[in-house]
Structure formats: C-alpha cells, structure tokens
Design a protein around this motif. Structure first.
Motif, PDB file in Angstrom:
ATOM      1  N   VAL A 118     -23.177 -45.320 -47.853  1.00 51.05           N
ATOM      2  CA  VAL A 118     -22.193 -45.893 -48.775  1.00 51.05           C
ATOM      3  C   VAL A 118     -22.834 -47.002 -49.599  1.00 51.05           C
ATOM      4  N   ALA A 119     -23.682 -47.818 -48.963  1.00 51.12           N
ATOM      5  CA  ALA A 119     -24.355 -48.903 -49.677  1.00 51.12           C
ATOM      6  C   ALA A 119     -25.231 -48.354 -50.797  1.00 51.12           C
ATOM      7  N   ASP A 120     -25.951 -47.256 -50.536  1.00 50.78           N
ATOM      8  CA  ASP A 120     -26.794 -46.671 -51.581  1.00 50.78           C
ATOM      9  C   ASP A 120     -25.948 -46.128 -52.718  1.00 50.78           C
ATOM     10  N   LEU A 121     -24.805 -45.532 -52.384  1.00 52.97           N
ATOM     11  CA  LEU A 121     -23.903 -45.041 -53.420  1.00 52.97           C
ATOM     12  C   LEU A 121     -23.387 -46.204 -54.275  1.00 52.97           C
ATOM     13  N   LEU A 122     -23.057 -47.315 -53.644  1.00 51.90           N
ATOM     14  CA  LEU A 122     -22.611 -48.488 -54.391  1.00 51.90           C
ATOM     15  C   LEU A 122     -23.699 -48.995 -55.330  1.00 51.90           C
ATOM     16  N   HIS A 123     -24.941 -48.940 -54.894  1.00 47.16           N
ATOM     17  CA  HIS A 123     -26.045 -49.375 -55.762  1.00 47.16           C
ATOM     18  C   HIS A 123     -26.200 -48.444 -56.965  1.00 47.16           C
ATOM     19  N   GLY A 148     -22.520 -36.440 -63.255  1.00 49.59           N
ATOM     20  CA  GLY A 148     -23.617 -35.913 -62.432  1.00 49.59           C
ATOM     21  C   GLY A 148     -23.897 -36.724 -61.190  1.00 49.59           C
ATOM     22  N   LEU A 149     -22.881 -37.396 -60.666  1.00 51.61           N
ATOM     23  CA  LEU A 149     -23.087 -38.360 -59.577  1.00 51.61           C
ATOM     24  C   LEU A 149     -23.695 -37.747 -58.312  1.00 51.61           C
ATOM     25  N   PRO A 150     -23.228 -36.594 -57.819  1.00 53.82           N
ATOM     26  CA  PRO A 150     -23.803 -36.076 -56.561  1.00 53.82           C
ATOM     27  C   PRO A 150     -25.318 -35.875 -56.624  1.00 53.82           C
ATOM     28  N   VAL A 151     -25.807 -35.273 -57.720  1.00 56.74           N
ATOM     29  CA  VAL A 151     -27.247 -35.024 -57.845  1.00 56.74           C
ATOM     30  C   VAL A 151     -28.003 -36.335 -57.974  1.00 56.74           C
ATOM     31  N   VAL A 152     -27.498 -37.231 -58.810  1.00 52.73           N
ATOM     32  CA  VAL A 152     -28.146 -38.530 -59.007  1.00 52.73           C
ATOM     33  C   VAL A 152     -28.206 -39.299 -57.699  1.00 52.73           C
ATOM     34  N   TYR A 153     -27.103 -39.271 -56.959  1.00 54.48           N
ATOM     35  CA  TYR A 153     -27.051 -40.004 -55.695  1.00 54.48           C
ATOM     36  C   TYR A 153     -28.071 -39.458 -54.702  1.00 54.48           C
ATOM     37  N   VAL A 197     -31.012 -43.100 -62.054  1.00 50.48           N
ATOM     38  CA  VAL A 197     -29.608 -43.280 -62.408  1.00 50.48           C
ATOM     39  C   VAL A 197     -29.393 -43.315 -63.915  1.00 50.48           C
ATOM     40  N   LEU A 198     -30.302 -43.954 -64.636  1.00 55.92           N
ATOM     41  CA  LEU A 198     -30.095 -44.155 -66.067  1.00 55.92           C
ATOM     42  C   LEU A 198     -30.814 -43.144 -66.942  1.00 55.92           C
TER      43      LEU A 198
END
Length: 282
Positions: A118-123, A148-153, A197-198
């Motif tokens: 969860v912490a990594d997802l928050l970052h 595209g959040l799942p792949v990026v995460y 991420v960016l």
C-alpha cells in the motif's frame, strides 16, 4: 547547478503548498497514523495470543504455580504479576493489550503484510499528484492519477525492489569504504519511480535512465540526495536522541512529522526530475 537547485526547491515548496500537495500529505498522514495503530494492535494481539497458548507455562516458569493454559487470562496474569512484585511487567501488559483495535492476530498480520504494498502504491499516486500540482490545481487530478495504474504500479514495485536490492548489496560490500558504493547506487537510482510513473519506462529502462540523469546532473543530484538523506536521518535518529534532553514527542505527532519529511522528499525528487526532463513544467 545553483540555478537548478534554486528552481527545484522553489518548485517543491509551490507544489507542496498547493491544494493537491496538501491532499497528498493528508493521504500519507492518514495511512501512517493507521499503520501506527495497527502496529500497536499487532503487539497487543501477539501478547494475548501468547498468553492464550502459553499462559500456563509462563505462570509455572515465572510465577511459581501450576495452572493450565486455558485458565490464564490477561486479567489474571496482570493481577498475579502485581501480587508477585512485578509492577513494571504488569503495567506493560495492561498498556500493550489495551492499545490499538480489537482484532485477531491473523487479521492484524494480514494488514502488516499489505502495508509495504500500500505504501508503494501511495508513492506512485503521490508522485503523479505532485507532478500535476500547481497553485491553480483544485483537488487531485484523478484522470492522470489512475491512467494505466496497475501496470505502472507493478513496474514501480519491481524496479524499486531491484534498486534497493542493489543499494543494500552496495552498502554491505562497501562498508569498508564508508558505504560509498551503496550511497552512489542510491543516487543513481533516485529517479526510478519518476521514470516509470511519469514517463512510462519499463523496469530495466527506468534503472538505466535514472542512472543517466545521475551522470548528467551529478552536482544537483548530490545536493538533492544530501537533503533527503539529512532529513531522513534527522527524522529517524535526531528526534530520538533529542527526546533524551526534552519531553518525548507523542507517537502521533512523530508520525505526522516523519510523514512531512517523506512527502517533502518525494516532492523534492519529483521537482528535480521535472526540472531535468520538463523544464517548462517545473
């Protein structure tokens, strides 16, 4: 380099002072305060589980009387400790088992296992939000956050794990050199999450491109890394040492302070990255 540092610091402050930056801090603070409560709950639940399963053995070994495990409860053990002249242990037992939430040990352990993920997802979300933050930005830019959040995460999770594995190895192997190899690797991989991420880099590309930014902007990266390292060390060790001379900081206040350091460091690294890669957006 002086101009880059000045612009990076100004960008960091502006982004954190924006409504989006404040919302990022609130999100991180809520998570870390809940995390603190769950660690307290885990400690109490572990003690209660130990008493439920080994209370009789504890009573025989330390209190000198024979009783079955099922006959020993937290309340009874607390009373017996007081009667046998262990007030400190009794106070510790009472405080540990009365703190936190009323959850079973398996449920608490499930939360603890999930926290790093969860912490990594928050970052990941925090980097995107900080990059999009500005004085005129109202609320979180949800479209940019979730694209595209799942792949990026998953990429961020794996790439940062590999980066920290290399850094840890560098620190261990370089311990005779004052941990210099590990620190250099930490600087080389400083922008791994931002690259993914960016800019949508893959795992290997993020590591490689972060290293390229390190080489190209060595002086600025040294300063940025130095600031984040100092703040991290101070928030971890400085406050603990200072508590020996002044009144200890309450746990919740310490969590809020360290959350501020975490969010500031994340915003500083992101602002530096934007300064390097997107000067017009920095």
């Amino acid at each position: 380099m002086g101009l880059e540092i000045k612009q990076t610091l100004e960008g960091t402050v502006q982004r954190l002072a924006s409504p989006t930056g404040l919302l990022v801090f609130v999100g991180f603070a809520a998570f870390r305060l809940f995390e603190m409560v769950m660690y307290e709950t885990a400690w109490g639940a572990a003690i209660e589980w130990t008493i439920d399963n080994y209370g009789g053995q504890i009573a025989r070994q330390y209190l000198g009387y024979d009783v079955r495990d099922s006959q020993v409860t937290v309340e009874r053990l607390h009373m017996e400790l007081l009667q046998h002249g262990y007030p400190e242990a009794a106070a510790f037992l009472q405080q540990a088992t009365s703190s936190g939430l009323d959850l079973s040990l398996p449920v608490v352990l499930a939360f603890l296992v999930a926290f790093p993920f969860v912490a990594d997802l928050l970052h990941v979300l925090g980097v995107r939000a900080i990059a999009a933050a500005g004085p005129d930005t109202d609320g979180l830019p949800t479209g940019e956050l979730l694209s595209g959040l799942p792949v990026v995460y998953l990429r961020s999770l794996v790439a940062n794990f590999l980066a920290w594995l290399c850094i840890a190895l560098g620190l261990v192997l370089g311990s005779v050199l004052l941990f210099v190899p590990g620190l250099l690797l930490a600087m080389a991989f400083l922008f791994v999450r931002q690259r993914i991420v960016l800019d949508g880099d893959g795992i290997v590309a993020s590591l490689s491109n972060s290293y390229g930014l390190f080489r190209e902007h060595l002086g600025t990266v040294l300063v940025v890394f130095g600031i984040t390292l100092f703040l991290g060390v101070f928030s971890t060790w400085g406050i603990s040492l200072g508590s020996g001379f002044v009144a200890p900081m309450p746990g919740w206040l310490y969590k809020l302070f360290t959350t501020g350091v975490i969010v500031f460091n994340m915003a500083l690294i992101t602002s530096a990255y934007l300064q390097f890669e997107r000067p017009s957006a920095a």
